[in-house]
Motif scaffolding. Structure first.
Motif, PDB file in Angstrom:
ATOM      1  N   ASP A  84      12.615  -1.922 -12.732  1.00  0.00           N
ATOM      2  CA  ASP A  84      11.184  -1.824 -13.035  1.00  0.00           C
ATOM      3  C   ASP A  84      10.354  -1.943 -11.761  1.00  0.00           C
ATOM      4  O   ASP A  84       9.148  -2.077 -11.797  1.00  0.00           O
ATOM      5  CB  ASP A  84      10.794  -2.915 -14.025  1.00  0.00           C
ATOM      6  CG  ASP A  84      11.158  -4.290 -13.496  1.00  0.00           C
ATOM      7  OD1 ASP A  84      12.154  -4.379 -12.750  1.00  0.00           O
ATOM      8  OD2 ASP A  84      10.455  -5.250 -13.806  1.00  0.00           O
ATOM      9  N   ARG A  85      11.041  -1.875 -10.596  1.00  0.00           N
ATOM     10  CA  ARG A  85      10.319  -1.974  -9.333  1.00  0.00           C
ATOM     11  C   ARG A  85      10.518  -0.702  -8.536  1.00  0.00           C
ATOM     12  O   ARG A  85      11.388   0.096  -8.821  1.00  0.00           O
ATOM     13  CB  ARG A  85      10.845  -3.132  -8.475  1.00  0.00           C
ATOM     14  CG  ARG A  85      10.778  -4.429  -9.158  1.00  0.00           C
ATOM     15  CD  ARG A  85       9.362  -4.838  -9.526  1.00  0.00           C
ATOM     16  NE  ARG A  85       9.390  -5.568 -10.779  1.00  0.00           N
ATOM     17  CZ  ARG A  85       9.954  -6.770 -10.865  1.00  0.00           C
ATOM     18  NH1 ARG A  85      10.385  -7.365  -9.819  1.00  0.00           N
ATOM     19  NH2 ARG A  85      10.048  -7.350 -12.013  1.00  0.00           N
ATOM     20  N   VAL A  86       9.720  -0.552  -7.489  1.00  0.00           N
ATOM     21  CA  VAL A  86       9.842   0.593  -6.608  1.00  0.00           C
ATOM     22  C   VAL A  86      10.502   0.140  -5.314  1.00  0.00           C
ATOM     23  O   VAL A  86      10.176  -0.911  -4.778  1.00  0.00           O
ATOM     24  CB  VAL A  86       8.454   1.179  -6.279  1.00  0.00           C
ATOM     25  CG1 VAL A  86       8.584   2.363  -5.331  1.00  0.00           C
ATOM     26  CG2 VAL A  86       7.764   1.614  -7.566  1.00  0.00           C
ATOM     27  N   ASN A  87      11.425   0.928  -4.806  1.00  0.00           N
ATOM     28  CA  ASN A  87      12.111   0.604  -3.561  1.00  0.00           C
ATOM     29  C   ASN A  87      11.180   0.886  -2.388  1.00  0.00           C
ATOM     30  O   ASN A  87      11.208   1.951  -1.784  1.00  0.00           O
ATOM     31  CB  ASN A  87      13.393   1.422  -3.456  1.00  0.00           C
ATOM     32  CG  ASN A  87      14.281   0.892  -2.341  1.00  0.00           C
ATOM     33  OD1 ASN A  87      13.832   0.117  -1.503  1.00  0.00           O
ATOM     34  ND2 ASN A  87      15.515   1.303  -2.336  1.00  0.00           N
ATOM     35  N   LEU A  88      10.355  -0.069  -2.061  1.00  0.00           N
ATOM     36  CA  LEU A  88       9.362   0.093  -1.000  1.00  0.00           C
ATOM     37  C   LEU A  88       9.992   0.496   0.327  1.00  0.00           C
ATOM     38  O   LEU A  88       9.384   1.199   1.123  1.00  0.00           O
ATOM     39  CB  LEU A  88       8.595  -1.214  -0.824  1.00  0.00           C
ATOM     40  CG  LEU A  88       7.729  -1.605  -2.030  1.00  0.00           C
ATOM     41  CD1 LEU A  88       7.121  -2.971  -1.786  1.00  0.00           C
ATOM     42  CD2 LEU A  88       6.659  -0.577  -2.278  1.00  0.00           C
ATOM     43  N   LYS A  89      11.183   0.019   0.564  1.00  0.00           N
ATOM     44  CA  LYS A  89      11.850   0.270   1.838  1.00  0.00           C
ATOM     45  C   LYS A  89      11.931   1.758   2.150  1.00  0.00           C
ATOM     46  O   LYS A  89      11.883   2.162   3.301  1.00  0.00           O
ATOM     47  CB  LYS A  89      13.255  -0.342   1.806  1.00  0.00           C
ATOM     48  CG  LYS A  89      13.909  -0.365   3.156  1.00  0.00           C
ATOM     49  CD  LYS A  89      15.235  -1.133   3.098  1.00  0.00           C
ATOM     50  CE  LYS A  89      15.961  -0.968   4.421  1.00  0.00           C
ATOM     51  NZ  LYS A  89      15.212  -1.593   5.528  1.00  0.00           N
ATOM     52  N   VAL A  90      12.044   2.560   1.115  1.00  0.00           N
ATOM     53  CA  VAL A  90      12.136   4.007   1.322  1.00  0.00           C
ATOM     54  C   VAL A  90      10.973   4.767   0.689  1.00  0.00           C
ATOM     55  O   VAL A  90      10.660   5.878   1.080  1.00  0.00           O
ATOM     56  CB  VAL A  90      13.471   4.543   0.751  1.00  0.00           C
ATOM     57  CG1 VAL A  90      14.621   3.954   1.502  1.00  0.00           C
ATOM     58  CG2 VAL A  90      13.571   4.275  -0.724  1.00  0.00           C
ATOM     59  N   ALA A  91      10.333   4.135  -0.269  1.00  0.00           N
ATOM     60  CA  ALA A  91       9.250   4.831  -0.987  1.00  0.00           C
ATOM     61  C   ALA A  91       7.897   4.622  -0.315  1.00  0.00           C
ATOM     62  O   ALA A  91       6.985   5.429  -0.478  1.00  0.00           O
ATOM     63  CB  ALA A  91       9.193   4.341  -2.435  1.00  0.00           C
ATOM     64  N   LEU A  92       7.770   3.546   0.458  1.00  0.00           N
ATOM     65  CA  LEU A  92       6.488   3.266   1.109  1.00  0.00           C
ATOM     66  C   LEU A  92       6.112   4.402   2.069  1.00  0.00           C
ATOM     67  O   LEU A  92       6.869   4.765   2.957  1.00  0.00           O
ATOM     68  CB  LEU A  92       6.578   1.946   1.872  1.00  0.00           C
ATOM     69  CG  LEU A  92       5.247   1.511   2.498  1.00  0.00           C
ATOM     70  CD1 LEU A  92       4.167   1.384   1.430  1.00  0.00           C
ATOM     71  CD2 LEU A  92       5.422   0.194   3.220  1.00  0.00           C
ATOM     72  N   TRP A  93       4.924   4.931   1.877  1.00  0.00           N
ATOM     73  CA  TRP A  93       4.457   6.067   2.670  1.00  0.00           C
ATOM     74  C   TRP A  93       3.154   5.732   3.397  1.00  0.00           C
ATOM     75  O   TRP A  93       2.385   4.877   2.971  1.00  0.00           O
ATOM     76  CB  TRP A  93       4.242   7.270   1.740  1.00  0.00           C
ATOM     77  CG  TRP A  93       3.692   8.484   2.412  1.00  0.00           C
ATOM     78  CD1 TRP A  93       4.377   9.401   3.147  1.00  0.00           C
ATOM     79  CD2 TRP A  93       2.325   8.924   2.380  1.00  0.00           C
ATOM     80  NE1 TRP A  93       3.512  10.381   3.578  1.00  0.00           N
ATOM     81  CE2 TRP A  93       2.256  10.113   3.123  1.00  0.00           C
ATOM     82  CE3 TRP A  93       1.161   8.409   1.796  1.00  0.00           C
ATOM     83  CZ2 TRP A  93       1.055  10.809   3.295  1.00  0.00           C
ATOM     84  CZ3 TRP A  93      -0.027   9.099   1.960  1.00  0.00           C
ATOM     85  CH2 TRP A  93      -0.068  10.292   2.712  1.00  0.00           C
ATOM     86  N   TRP A  94       2.941   6.417   4.524  1.00  0.00           N
ATOM     87  CA  TRP A  94       1.706   6.196   5.276  1.00  0.00           C
ATOM     88  C   TRP A  94       1.106   7.554   5.662  1.00  0.00           C
ATOM     89  O   TRP A  94       1.822   8.430   6.168  1.00  0.00           O
ATOM     90  CB  TRP A  94       2.028   5.367   6.520  1.00  0.00           C
ATOM     91  CG  TRP A  94       0.795   4.962   7.253  1.00  0.00           C
ATOM     92  CD1 TRP A  94       0.206   5.638   8.281  1.00  0.00           C
ATOM     93  CD2 TRP A  94      -0.006   3.804   7.024  1.00  0.00           C
ATOM     94  NE1 TRP A  94      -0.904   4.960   8.696  1.00  0.00           N
ATOM     95  CE2 TRP A  94      -1.072   3.838   7.955  1.00  0.00           C
ATOM     96  CE3 TRP A  94       0.063   2.735   6.118  1.00  0.00           C
ATOM     97  CZ2 TRP A  94      -2.045   2.849   8.000  1.00  0.00           C
ATOM     98  CZ3 TRP A  94      -0.914   1.760   6.182  1.00  0.00           C
ATOM     99  CH2 TRP A  94      -1.946   1.817   7.108  1.00  0.00           C
ATOM    100  N   PRO A  95      -0.181   7.774   5.428  1.00  0.00           N
ATOM    101  CA  PRO A  95      -0.860   9.041   5.712  1.00  0.00           C
ATOM    102  C   PRO A  95      -0.947   9.346   7.196  1.00  0.00           C
ATOM    103  O   PRO A  95      -1.991   9.191   7.818  1.00  0.00           O
ATOM    104  CB  PRO A  95      -2.243   8.842   5.090  1.00  0.00           C
ATOM    105  CG  PRO A  95      -2.436   7.358   5.082  1.00  0.00           C
ATOM    106  CD  PRO A  95      -1.083   6.765   4.889  1.00  0.00           C
ATOM    107  N   GLU A  96       0.141   9.785   7.782  1.00  0.00           N
ATOM    108  CA  GLU A  96       0.158  10.092   9.215  1.00  0.00           C
ATOM    109  C   GLU A  96      -0.225  11.538   9.493  1.00  0.00           C
ATOM    110  O   GLU A  96      -0.405  11.937  10.618  1.00  0.00           O
ATOM    111  CB  GLU A  96       1.550   9.833   9.789  1.00  0.00           C
ATOM    112  CG  GLU A  96       1.930   8.373   9.695  1.00  0.00           C
ATOM    113  CD  GLU A  96       3.291   8.137  10.324  1.00  0.00           C
ATOM    114  OE1 GLU A  96       3.340   7.727  11.486  1.00  0.00           O
ATOM    115  OE2 GLU A  96       4.307   8.363   9.663  1.00  0.00           O
ATOM    116  N   ASP A  97      -0.317  12.314   8.417  1.00  0.00           N
ATOM    117  CA  ASP A  97      -0.640  13.740   8.608  1.00  0.00           C
ATOM    118  C   ASP A  97      -2.087  13.908   8.981  1.00  0.00           C
ATOM    119  O   ASP A  97      -2.890  13.975   8.093  1.00  0.00           O
ATOM    120  CB  ASP A  97      -0.361  14.524   7.317  1.00  0.00           C
ATOM    121  CG  ASP A  97       1.077  14.282   6.904  1.00  0.00           C
ATOM    122  OD1 ASP A  97       1.941  14.374   7.763  1.00  0.00           O
ATOM    123  OD2 ASP A  97       1.275  13.976   5.738  1.00  0.00           O
TER     124      ASP A  97
END
Length: 97
Positions: A84-97
């Motif tokens: 029921d959680r999100v794998n932040l380690k790989v799912a965390l995104w940052w708007p670098e574009d």
DNA sequence: TGCATGACTTTCC
DNA sequence: TGGAAAGCCATGC
């Protein structure tokens, strides 16, 4: 509250690609908000027409009250979920574009 | 001006 | 990751 700030937050959330998520703190830092709570407050009031399900807290937990809804969409988008959680380690995104 | 509230975070165990 | 406690910030009454 500053409407411009809310609009910025929403625009950032809209830029989050499928399969990726962002934490309130990350958004707060990016938009220059005083604190993550402000982002959450904006989302609760202006986060209707945006993919709010791609916004999670530091624990990787989705929006309370819409967990099933969010998890369902995230899973449909191929977001790395862990129960029921999100794998932040790989799912965390940052708007670098 | 002052206190309570909230879609949170960080630290500690 | 998880639960508890304290901290932060803007808003509302």
């Amino acid at each position: 509250m500053n409407e411009d700030f809310a609009e910025t937050v929403l625009s950032v959330v809209e830029r989050i690609p499928p399969g990726r998520v962002m934490t309130y703190g990350a958004i707060a830092e990016y938009v220059g908000a005083g604190g993550p709570r402000q982002v959450g407050a904006v989302m609760s009031h202006y986060g209707g027409p945006v993919p709010w399900h791609r916004v999670v807290n530091a624990s990787g937990r989705v929006v309370p009250g819409h967990e099933q809804e969010a998890l369902r969409r995230l899973r449909n988008e191929g977001t790395p979920l862990r129960g029921d959680r999100v794998n932040l380690k790989v799912a965390l995104w940052w708007p670098e574009d």
